[in-house]
Motif scaffolding. Structure first.
Motif, PDB file in Angstrom:
ATOM      1  N   PHE A 165      35.423  -0.561  24.391  1.00  0.00           N
ATOM      2  CA  PHE A 165      36.762  -0.007  24.589  1.00  0.00           C
ATOM      3  C   PHE A 165      36.870   1.499  24.372  1.00  0.00           C
ATOM      4  N   VAL A 166      35.860   2.096  23.747  1.00  0.00           N
ATOM      5  CA  VAL A 166      35.862   3.549  23.552  1.00  0.00           C
ATOM      6  C   VAL A 166      34.446   4.041  23.815  1.00  0.00           C
ATOM      7  N   SER A 167      34.298   4.964  24.738  1.00  0.00           N
ATOM      8  CA  SER A 167      32.965   5.431  25.106  1.00  0.00           C
ATOM      9  C   SER A 167      32.362   6.334  24.042  1.00  0.00           C
ATOM     10  N   PRO A 168      31.049   6.208  23.793  1.00  0.00           N
ATOM     11  CA  PRO A 168      30.370   7.238  23.001  1.00  0.00           C
ATOM     12  C   PRO A 168      30.579   8.596  23.662  1.00  0.00           C
ATOM     13  N   VAL A 169      30.809   9.614  22.851  1.00  0.00           N
ATOM     14  CA  VAL A 169      31.239  10.894  23.382  1.00  0.00           C
ATOM     15  C   VAL A 169      30.233  11.503  24.345  1.00  0.00           C
ATOM     16  N   GLU A 170      28.942  11.266  24.140  1.00  0.00           N
ATOM     17  CA  GLU A 170      27.941  11.927  24.962  1.00  0.00           C
ATOM     18  C   GLU A 170      27.928  11.443  26.409  1.00  0.00           C
ATOM     19  N   VAL A 171      28.536  10.299  26.691  1.00  0.00           N
ATOM     20  CA  VAL A 171      28.576   9.798  28.072  1.00  0.00           C
ATOM     21  C   VAL A 171      30.002   9.537  28.545  1.00  0.00           C
ATOM     22  N   ALA A 172      30.994   9.976  27.780  1.00  0.00           N
ATOM     23  CA  ALA A 172      32.380   9.605  28.045  1.00  0.00           C
ATOM     24  C   ALA A 172      32.888  10.126  29.384  1.00  0.00           C
ATOM     25  N   PRO A 173      33.304   9.235  30.289  1.00  0.00           N
ATOM     26  CA  PRO A 173      33.843   9.681  31.581  1.00  0.00           C
ATOM     27  C   PRO A 173      35.096  10.541  31.454  1.00  0.00           C
ATOM     28  N   HIS A 174      35.941  10.250  30.475  1.00  0.00           N
ATOM     29  CA  HIS A 174      37.157  11.050  30.301  1.00  0.00           C
ATOM     30  C   HIS A 174      36.820  12.494  29.962  1.00  0.00           C
ATOM     31  N   CYS A 175      35.785  12.703  29.150  1.00  0.00           N
ATOM     32  CA  CYS A 175      35.411  14.067  28.757  1.00  0.00           C
ATOM     33  C   CYS A 175      34.876  14.864  29.931  1.00  0.00           C
ATOM     34  N   ALA A 176      34.416  14.171  30.964  1.00  0.00           N
ATOM     35  CA  ALA A 176      33.933  14.841  32.169  1.00  0.00           C
ATOM     36  C   ALA A 176      35.051  15.111  33.167  1.00  0.00           C
ATOM     37  N   GLY A 177      36.272  14.694  32.844  1.00  0.00           N
ATOM     38  CA  GLY A 177      37.363  14.822  33.807  1.00  0.00           C
ATOM     39  C   GLY A 177      37.188  13.899  34.982  1.00  0.00           C
ATOM     40  N   ALA A 178      36.412  12.825  34.774  1.00  0.00           N
ATOM     41  CA  ALA A 178      36.038  11.920  35.854  1.00  0.00           C
ATOM     42  C   ALA A 178      36.765  10.590  35.810  1.00  0.00           C
ATOM     43  N   ALA A 179      37.545  10.360  34.760  1.00  0.00           N
ATOM     44  CA  ALA A 179      38.145   9.037  34.558  1.00  0.00           C
ATOM     45  C   ALA A 179      39.660   9.098  34.499  1.00  0.00           C
ATOM     46  N   LEU A 180      40.253   7.984  34.886  1.00  0.00           N
ATOM     47  CA  LEU A 180      41.700   7.811  34.845  1.00  0.00           C
ATOM     48  C   LEU A 180      42.031   6.485  34.179  1.00  0.00           C
ATOM     49  N   ASP A 181      42.966   6.513  33.248  1.00  0.00           N
ATOM     50  CA  ASP A 181      43.596   5.291  32.747  1.00  0.00           C
ATOM     51  C   ASP A 181      44.940   5.205  33.460  1.00  0.00           C
ATOM     52  N   LEU A 182      45.149   4.145  34.211  1.00  0.00           N
ATOM     53  CA  LEU A 182      46.361   4.086  35.017  1.00  0.00           C
ATOM     54  C   LEU A 182      46.810   2.654  35.270  1.00  0.00           C
ATOM     55  N   THR A 183      48.049   2.519  35.692  1.00  0.00           N
ATOM     56  CA  THR A 183      48.624   1.228  36.040  1.00  0.00           C
ATOM     57  C   THR A 183      49.519   1.417  37.264  1.00  0.00           C
ATOM     58  N   LEU A 184      50.261   0.376  37.616  1.00  0.00           N
ATOM     59  CA  LEU A 184      51.132   0.407  38.784  1.00  0.00           C
ATOM     60  C   LEU A 184      52.589   0.319  38.359  1.00  0.00           C
ATOM     61  N   VAL A 185      53.448   1.038  39.079  1.00  0.00           N
ATOM     62  CA  VAL A 185      54.889   0.975  38.839  1.00  0.00           C
ATOM     63  C   VAL A 185      55.607   0.791  40.170  1.00  0.00           C
ATOM     64  N   ASN A 186      56.862   0.317  40.087  1.00  0.00           N
ATOM     65  CA  ASN A 186      57.652   0.195  41.308  1.00  0.00           C
ATOM     66  C   ASN A 186      58.367   1.518  41.602  1.00  0.00           C
ATOM     67  N   ALA A 187      59.201   1.518  42.622  1.00  0.00           N
ATOM     68  CA  ALA A 187      59.860   2.752  43.044  1.00  0.00           C
ATOM     69  C   ALA A 187      60.772   3.335  41.976  1.00  0.00           C
ATOM     70  N   ASP A 188      61.223   2.488  41.041  1.00  0.00           N
ATOM     71  CA  ASP A 188      62.078   2.952  39.954  1.00  0.00           C
ATOM     72  C   ASP A 188      61.287   3.363  38.718  1.00  0.00           C
ATOM     73  N   GLY A 189      59.972   3.312  38.810  1.00  0.00           N
ATOM     74  CA  GLY A 189      59.138   3.702  37.675  1.00  0.00           C
ATOM     75  C   GLY A 189      58.906   2.616  36.660  1.00  0.00           C
ATOM     76  N   VAL A 190      59.286   1.375  36.993  1.00  0.00           N
ATOM     77  CA  VAL A 190      59.090   0.243  36.078  1.00  0.00           C
ATOM     78  C   VAL A 190      57.682  -0.311  36.271  1.00  0.00           C
ATOM     79  N   GLU A 191      56.954  -0.475  35.187  1.00  0.00           N
ATOM     80  CA  GLU A 191      55.588  -0.964  35.277  1.00  0.00           C
ATOM     81  C   GLU A 191      55.546  -2.394  35.809  1.00  0.00           C
ATOM     82  N   LEU A 192      54.597  -2.645  36.688  1.00  0.00           N
ATOM     83  CA  LEU A 192      54.396  -3.987  37.218  1.00  0.00           C
ATOM     84  C   LEU A 192      53.658  -4.850  36.198  1.00  0.00           C
ATOM     85  N   ASP A 193      53.769  -6.155  36.373  1.00  0.00           N
ATOM     86  CA  ASP A 193      53.085  -7.103  35.499  1.00  0.00           C
ATOM     87  C   ASP A 193      51.594  -7.073  35.799  1.00  0.00           C
TER      88      ASP A 193
END
Length: 210
Positions: free
Chosen positions: A108-136
């Motif tokens: 659940f948490v990458s070791p820092v030496e290989v972390a995709p987030h630290c490379a600007g290569a990763a996204l944590d994201l989800t989906l929302v509807n047109a009103d900005g409400v998160e989908l299930d």
């Protein structure tokens, strides 16, 4: 399942292409979750190539559905702190072997030496509807923090039909734009980092720590 702690990930060489970080908020069709920025002020940024692929993925979404990005780039200092905190949590639960601690933490948490987030290569994201409400999605982003680990894997069993359909939309659009998923976290997708290179059989990563 290959985890980020696997030596095969670290053994992937990096030939950084030099792309700068770009503001996710510059793409109006993509939502960015409000939060306090880290010390580098960069959580809402990713490499320009990653942002272009995210834009392409957004064009494949069904009408009325948008991406909500929780986090992009993360500083190495913040990544190291998060990894240490999760190791401490596991240690308190009885996991004491150093190798096992590293392996379980990396789910659940990458070791820092290989972390995709630290490379600007990763996204944590989800989906929302047109009103900005998160989908299930069958579980929250970063559900491991609240003890909801069983619903964190992309292919977690026991999801409702609606949650499964929504995860399928996420996987189809992000995968179609060239991203790879970290299978223990349905919300984590990356492009150009060491993990991406290993999964795709590339000779090297194109993004290193940014």
């Amino acid at each position: 399942m290959i985890l980020l702690s696997d030596p095969k990930v670290l053994n992937i060489p990096v030939q950084d292409c030099g792309e700068p970080l770009a503001e996710i908020a510059s793409v109006p069709e993509i939502e960015l979750a409000p939060r306090e920025r880290d010390e580098a002020g960069a959580y809402g940024r990713v490499r320009t190539g990653v942002l272009e692929r995210l834009r392409s993925a957004s064009e494949m979404l069904p009408d009325g559905v948008k991406f909500l990005v929780i986090e992009g780039h993360r500083s190495s200092a913040e990544q190291a702190q998060r990894f240490a905190r999760y190791e401490d949590r596991l240690r308190r639960s009885g996991v004491l072997d150093p190798a096992d601690l590293r392996r379980q933490a990396s789910a659940f948490v990458s070791p820092v030496e290989v972390a995709p987030h630290c490379a600007g290569a990763a996204l944590d994201l989800t989906l929302v509807n047109a009103d900005g409400v998160e989908l299930d999605m069958g579980g929250a982003v970063n559900g491991h923090r609240s003890g909801d680990e069983k619903y964190c894997p992309l292919d977690a069993p026991g999801l409702s039909d609606q949650a499964r359909r929504n995860r399928d939309v996420l996987a189809r659009t992000m995968g179609g734009a060239g991203f790879v998923n970290y299978p223990t976290e349905w919300w984590h997708w990356s492009y150009g980092d060491r993990y991406w290179a290993l999964i795709n059989g590339a000779d090297s990563a194109i993004y290193g720590p940014a």
